[in-house]
Motif scaffolding. Sequence first.
Motif, PDB file in Angstrom:
ATOM      1  N   VAL A  21       0.984  -1.246   0.084  1.00 60.00           N
ATOM      2  CA  VAL A  21       0.087  -0.115   0.007  1.00 60.00           C
ATOM      3  C   VAL A  21       0.796   1.368   0.015  1.00 60.00           C
ATOM      4  CG1 VAL A  21      -1.740   1.323   1.299  1.00 60.00           C
ATOM      5  CG2 VAL A  21      -1.886  -1.386   1.348  1.00 60.00           C
ATOM      6  N   GLY A  22       0.400   2.234  -0.767  1.00 58.64           N
ATOM      7  CA  GLY A  22       1.275   3.426  -0.814  1.00 58.64           C
ATOM      8  C   GLY A  22       0.348   4.670  -1.174  1.00 58.64           C
ATOM      9  N   ARG A  23       0.808   5.815  -0.548  1.00 57.22           N
ATOM     10  CA  ARG A  23      -0.201   7.059  -0.623  1.00 57.22           C
ATOM     11  C   ARG A  23       0.725   8.225  -0.537  1.00 57.22           C
ATOM     12  NH1 ARG A  23      -4.278   8.081   4.098  1.00 57.22           N
ATOM     13  NH2 ARG A  23      -2.784   7.648   5.848  1.00 57.22           N
ATOM     14  N   MET A  24       0.323   9.245  -1.116  1.00 52.96           N
ATOM     15  CA  MET A  24       1.029  10.669  -1.007  1.00 52.96           C
ATOM     16  C   MET A  24       0.456  11.390   0.106  1.00 52.96           C
ATOM     17  SD  MET A  24       1.196  13.977  -3.259  1.00 52.96           S
ATOM     18  CE  MET A  24       2.296  13.078  -4.699  1.00 52.96           C
ATOM     19  N   VAL A  25       1.103  11.756   1.067  1.00 51.74           N
ATOM     20  CA  VAL A  25       0.600  12.376   2.511  1.00 51.74           C
ATOM     21  C   VAL A  25       1.137  13.859   2.443  1.00 51.74           C
ATOM     22  CG1 VAL A  25      -0.185  10.182   3.760  1.00 51.74           C
ATOM     23  CG2 VAL A  25       2.208  11.234   3.738  1.00 51.74           C
ATOM     24  N   ASP A  26       1.169  14.387   1.323  1.00 51.28           N
ATOM     25  CA  ASP A  26       1.558  15.697   1.450  1.00 51.28           C
ATOM     26  C   ASP A  26       0.708  16.686   2.326  1.00 51.28           C
ATOM     27  OD1 ASP A  26       3.758  15.736  -0.070  1.00 51.28           O
ATOM     28  OD2 ASP A  26       2.941  16.548  -1.884  1.00 51.28           O
ATOM     29  N   GLY A  27       1.010  17.569   3.120  1.00 54.34           N
ATOM     30  CA  GLY A  27       0.502  18.340   4.366  1.00 54.34           C
ATOM     31  C   GLY A  27       0.293  17.824   5.474  1.00 54.34           C
ATOM     32  N   LEU A  28       1.140  16.470   5.691  1.00 55.93           N
ATOM     33  CA  LEU A  28       1.075  15.969   6.967  1.00 55.93           C
ATOM     34  C   LEU A  28       2.073  16.523   7.760  1.00 55.93           C
ATOM     35  CD1 LEU A  28       0.276  13.305   8.961  1.00 55.93           C
ATOM     36  CD2 LEU A  28       2.228  12.201   7.783  1.00 55.93           C
ATOM     37  N   ASP A  29       1.659  16.835   8.871  1.00 55.57           N
ATOM     38  CA  ASP A  29       3.261  17.482   9.850  1.00 55.57           C
ATOM     39  C   ASP A  29       3.701  16.402  10.439  1.00 55.57           C
ATOM     40  OD1 ASP A  29       4.602  18.428  11.897  1.00 55.57           O
ATOM     41  OD2 ASP A  29       3.125  20.026  12.126  1.00 55.57           O
ATOM     42  N   LEU A  30       5.091  16.054   9.893  1.00 54.70           N
ATOM     43  CA  LEU A  30       5.991  15.227  10.307  1.00 54.70           C
ATOM     44  C   LEU A  30       6.085  15.027  11.553  1.00 54.70           C
ATOM     45  CD1 LEU A  30       6.578  12.356   9.023  1.00 54.70           C
ATOM     46  CD2 LEU A  30       8.607  13.343   8.290  1.00 54.70           C
ATOM     47  N   ASN A  31       6.480  16.149  12.095  1.00 56.31           N
ATOM     48  CA  ASN A  31       6.947  16.209  13.654  1.00 56.31           C
ATOM     49  C   ASN A  31       5.708  15.921  14.460  1.00 56.31           C
ATOM     50  OD1 ASN A  31       9.518  16.996  13.262  1.00 56.31           O
ATOM     51  ND2 ASN A  31       8.873  19.190  12.907  1.00 56.31           N
ATOM     52  N   LEU A  32       4.400  16.465  14.199  1.00 53.32           N
ATOM     53  CA  LEU A  32       3.392  16.120  14.941  1.00 53.32           C
ATOM     54  C   LEU A  32       2.915  14.694  14.806  1.00 53.32           C
ATOM     55  CD1 LEU A  32       1.170  17.378  17.055  1.00 53.32           C
ATOM     56  CD2 LEU A  32      -0.181  17.744  14.672  1.00 53.32           C
ATOM     57  N   TYR A  33       3.137  14.166  13.733  1.00 56.13           N
ATOM     58  CA  TYR A  33       3.006  12.583  13.577  1.00 56.13           C
ATOM     59  C   TYR A  33       3.813  11.805  14.285  1.00 56.13           C
ATOM     60  CZ  TYR A  33       2.869   7.756  11.373  1.00 56.13           C
ATOM     61  OH  TYR A  33       2.675   6.490  11.093  1.00 56.13           O
ATOM     62  N   GLN A  34       5.142  12.204  14.407  1.00 54.86           N
ATOM     63  CA  GLN A  34       5.920  11.590  15.213  1.00 54.86           C
ATOM     64  C   GLN A  34       5.700  11.532  16.836  1.00 54.86           C
ATOM     65  OE1 GLN A  34      10.021  12.785  13.634  1.00 54.86           O
ATOM     66  NE2 GLN A  34       9.778  11.593  11.980  1.00 54.86           N
ATOM     67  N   GLN A  35       5.408  12.910  17.247  1.00 57.36           N
ATOM     68  CA  GLN A  35       4.860  13.118  18.561  1.00 57.36           C
ATOM     69  C   GLN A  35       3.805  12.005  19.071  1.00 57.36           C
ATOM     70  OE1 GLN A  35       4.418  17.196  19.407  1.00 57.36           O
ATOM     71  NE2 GLN A  35       6.203  17.544  18.627  1.00 57.36           N
ATOM     72  N   SER A  36       2.601  12.132  18.030  1.00 58.93           N
ATOM     73  CA  SER A  36       1.618  11.386  18.347  1.00 58.93           C
ATOM     74  C   SER A  36       1.887   9.933  18.431  1.00 58.93           C
ATOM     75  CB  SER A  36       0.456  11.572  17.217  1.00 58.93           C
ATOM     76  OG  SER A  36       0.742  11.055  15.953  1.00 58.93           O
ATOM     77  N   LEU A  37       2.754   9.485  17.707  1.00 56.21           N
ATOM     78  CA  LEU A  37       3.084   7.651  17.475  1.00 56.21           C
ATOM     79  C   LEU A  37       3.923   7.652  18.976  1.00 56.21           C
ATOM     80  CD1 LEU A  37       3.686   5.298  16.300  1.00 56.21           C
ATOM     81  CD2 LEU A  37       5.730   6.238  15.166  1.00 56.21           C
ATOM     82  N   HIS A  38       4.874   8.598  19.346  1.00 56.99           N
ATOM     83  CA  HIS A  38       5.453   8.276  20.538  1.00 56.99           C
ATOM     84  C   HIS A  38       4.514   8.507  21.930  1.00 56.99           C
ATOM     85  CE1 HIS A  38       8.339   8.775  23.636  1.00 56.99           C
ATOM     86  NE2 HIS A  38       7.692   9.863  24.483  1.00 56.99           N
ATOM     87  N   LEU A  39       3.500   9.007  22.098  1.00 54.77           N
ATOM     88  CA  LEU A  39       2.475   9.264  22.832  1.00 54.77           C
ATOM     89  C   LEU A  39       1.664   7.712  23.014  1.00 54.77           C
ATOM     90  CD1 LEU A  39       1.443  13.067  22.952  1.00 54.77           C
ATOM     91  CD2 LEU A  39       2.661  11.786  24.695  1.00 54.77           C
ATOM     92  N   SER A  40       1.065   7.666  21.643  1.00 60.89           N
ATOM     93  CA  SER A  40       0.576   6.268  21.544  1.00 60.89           C
ATOM     94  C   SER A  40       1.111   5.094  22.014  1.00 60.89           C
ATOM     95  CB  SER A  40       0.197   6.125  19.864  1.00 60.89           C
ATOM     96  OG  SER A  40      -0.567   5.080  19.836  1.00 60.89           O
ATOM     97  N   ARG A  41       2.333   5.070  21.822  1.00 63.10           N
ATOM     98  CA  ARG A  41       3.249   3.979  22.201  1.00 63.10           C
ATOM     99  C   ARG A  41       3.213   3.917  23.799  1.00 63.10           C
ATOM    100  NH1 ARG A  41       8.215   3.943  18.210  1.00 63.10           N
ATOM    101  NH2 ARG A  41       7.257   2.977  16.443  1.00 63.10           N
ATOM    102  N   LYS A  42       3.328   5.096  24.581  1.00 65.70           N
ATOM    103  CA  LYS A  42       3.624   5.225  25.797  1.00 65.70           C
ATOM    104  C   LYS A  42       2.105   4.932  26.515  1.00 65.70           C
ATOM    105  CE  LYS A  42       5.540   9.049  28.475  1.00 65.70           C
ATOM    106  NZ  LYS A  42       6.001  10.198  28.685  1.00 65.70           N
ATOM    107  N   LEU A  43       0.934   5.314  25.729  1.00 60.03           N
ATOM    108  CA  LEU A  43      -0.336   4.770  26.283  1.00 60.03           C
ATOM    109  C   LEU A  43      -0.325   3.247  26.195  1.00 60.03           C
ATOM    110  CD1 LEU A  43      -3.097   5.612  27.381  1.00 60.03           C
ATOM    111  CD2 LEU A  43      -3.730   6.067  25.028  1.00 60.03           C
TER     112      LEU A  43
END
Length: 131
Positions: A94-116
Amino acid sequence: MAVSGIKPGVPVILRELEPSSPFFKHGQSLRVIGRLEAYQAETGIAEISDGNVSLKIGTQHLINLIFCAGSLYQFIGELVIDFDTQDVLLQARVGRMVDGLDLNLYQQSLHLSRKLESYISSTSRSKRNLG
């Protein structure tokens, strides 16, 4: 009902894909995001990067995906590691273009999700041990 052998892609940040990482396993199903650095139509190999880390992506199974250098892409697929040559490739399904995604915010949410998830897992283990 048939059970599929396809596992969900575990979201990882490219810099986490190093040999000591628990995600760095041949056949591991992963979800990655990176900026498209190069694409070779003849081989179907793309290269994405995040900072100074890059990863090759096998795109042979993807149809109707337009590749644009500099754009942000998300791929889900299986990690292929050639231990003889040390080549690492994500064979994308699977692949898709995700222009517009805030990569820093994505990485922060991934970190918080793992913590939870870790907290929930440890809490449920503690309750089982008490019960």
